[in-house]
Design an enzyme around this catalytic site. Structure first.
Site, PDB file in Angstrom:
ATOM      1  N   ASP A  20      75.260  37.710  -1.685  1.00 12.39           N
ATOM      2  CA  ASP A  20      74.312  38.774  -2.019  1.00 12.39           C
ATOM      3  C   ASP A  20      74.944  39.685  -3.072  1.00 12.39           C
ATOM      4  OD1 ASP A  20      72.474  37.877  -0.174  1.00 12.39           O
ATOM      5  OD2 ASP A  20      73.218  39.195   1.419  1.00 12.39           O
ATOM      6  N   TYR A  66      82.713  35.145   6.891  1.00 10.78           N
ATOM      7  CA  TYR A  66      82.281  36.476   6.453  1.00 10.78           C
ATOM      8  C   TYR A  66      82.920  37.551   7.310  1.00 10.78           C
ATOM      9  CZ  TYR A  66      78.379  33.737   4.542  1.00 10.78           C
ATOM     10  OH  TYR A  66      77.616  32.823   3.873  1.00 10.78           O
ATOM     11  N   TYR A  98      71.846  33.077   6.689  1.00  9.69           N
ATOM     12  CA  TYR A  98      71.583  34.474   6.320  1.00  9.69           C
ATOM     13  C   TYR A  98      72.315  35.368   7.326  1.00  9.69           C
ATOM     14  CZ  TYR A  98      67.740  32.644   3.438  1.00  9.69           C
ATOM     15  OH  TYR A  98      66.975  31.974   2.512  1.00  9.69           O
TER      16      TYR A  98
END
Ligand SMILES: [Zn+2]
Ligand SMILES: [Zn+2]
Length: 406
Positions: free
Chosen positions: A229, A295, A367
């Site tokens: 992103d 992440y 996501y």
């Protein structure tokens, strides 16, 4: 052999240059050019007519083989400004010649023939190899010469330059690629303040133009192994990418110095490393790769969540498949689909009141923000729902690409 001499006798009812005679027997023996084959056949016959005084009298090619040097010269001229080490030749032959030759083969009963196009490609290639000191490469030529023999025209197909590297992105406001303004598509309008783009810069803008300047090309493209992103940082070992430059005039680049120039120009927004030359094959592999990603995500719950509940969450989600409908935030540009992904691992890294930092390893294309807050139930299961407390994502970083994590 006598069958072949008979065939030659039938063929020589019409005037033929040695190329067109030899091509009738192209697959009889290896190691000779068709022209040499033609000479040999003619001398082994007692009553063969001599080759036509003028090659333009040849009943098949009408002199095309007399033009090989001219075509080679055209190629040399067109390619002067390009740096390359391998090439390939392709020709377009007048359909009339091809039809005439095929009818001729049927008429005389020749079966071991080669097409005129194949011979032209090879013979021009040989001349060019000699004059250029470069080699023909059928697999990955850096330049393809497309010669239209009808109009003496050469078109160059210049293979793009591909450069591989990895980038880390330290900014939370930088898209990966150039993002033209949706309103004006790059021309400049009030919405984008005349800039033609949605964001001032991008990873591509910091990398591509510098590589392009050194390669002296016409256009640059940027291909990442997936993308993060805009507001997510890219840390760890960095994300692999291939920068592509179209029509490069230079290929032998000092990539170490280009890497330093890019990093100096990026002023801390990004950092790249490991620049080296790449190929279209590697580019494809990078685009298709489905490495899992790791992440770090900082989340704020509406109120503090007790440790027991977080431990239960981690135990329940690790290794679990999840379902994600296309998030609301990207629904305007992506089709509405359901994605099935797996949360390979999830750990709690720190807890400070309502703020929790998770480290999540998930399948490519998961996501992560939606995995946290649930996206109004469009991602199931999700962290907020499991814990029973709504949350928002404060920060997201990619810290590893591939199974190793970071
Ligand atoms: Zn001929
Ligand atoms: Zn605009």
């Amino acid at each position: 052999m006598s069958d072949r001499l008979e065939l030659a006798g039938r063929a020589l009812q019409r005037p033929l240059c040695n190329h067109c005679l030899g091509r009738l027997f192209a697959f009889v023996s290896r190691g000779l050019s068709n022209e040499q084959r033609g000479v040999m056949i003619r001398t082994s016959m007692s009553d063969a007519p001599r080759s036509p005084d003028r090659i333009s009298d040849c009943g098949i090619c009408r002199g095309l083989f007399g033009e090989i040097d001219k075509f080679a010269e055209l190629c040399l001229k067109e390619s002067e400004v390009y740096e390359f080490s391998t090439f390939l030749v392709g020709t377009k032959i007048d359909a009339e010649i091809v039809e005439r030759e095929e009818a001729f083969w049927t008429e005389v009963g020749a079966k071991e023939t080669e097409s005129i196009k194949a011979e032209m490609n090879r013979e021009i290639g040989k001349v060019l190899e000699r004059k250029l000191g470069k080699i023909v490469d059928f697999g990955n030529p850096e330049i393809v010469f497309l010669i239209d023999t009808r109009f003496d025209r050469v078109i160059l197909d210049v293979t793009p330059l591909f450069v591989y590297g990895r980038y880390r992105k330290y900014s939370r406001g930088l898209p990966q690629t150039r993002w033209p303004c949706r309103e004006c598509r790059g021309k400049g309008c009030p919405r984008c303040g005349g800039k033609g783009r949605m964001y001032e810069s991008s990873v591509q803008d910091l990398v591509g133009p510098i590589v392009m300047k050194h390669a002296d090309g016409t256009e640059d493209f940027f291909h990442g192994m997936g993308r993060e992103d805009i507001d997510a940082r890219m840390l760890g070992n960095g994300r692999p990418f291939v920068a592509e430059v179209r029509k490069p005039r230079k290929r032998a680049l000092d990539l170490a110095s280009i890497e330093r120039e890019i990093n100096a120009g990026a002023k801390g927004l990004i950092e790249i490393e490991g620049l080296r030359s790449s190929t279209r094959t590697e580019l494809r592999a990078i685009k298709e790769s489905t490495h899992p990603k790791t992440y770090r995500v900082r989340v704020r719950f509406q109120h503090a969540v007790d440790h027991g509940k977080l431990n239960e969450l981690v135990a329940a989600l690790a290794g679990k498949p999840i379902s994600q409908l296309t998030p609301n935030r990207v629904a305007h540009r992506r089709a509405h689909l359901e994605r099935k992904r797996t949360v390979r691992d999830i750990k709690v890294e720190s807890v400070e009141g309502p703020e929790v930092v998770f480290v999540v390893e998930a399948d490519s294309g998961t996501y992560i923000k939606e995995l946290m807050h649930g996206d109004e139930g469009r991602t199931k299961p999700n962290v907020a729902e499991f814990v029973g407390v709504p949350c928002q994502v404060l920060e997201l970083d990619v810290i590893g690409i591939g199974d190793t994590g970071a």
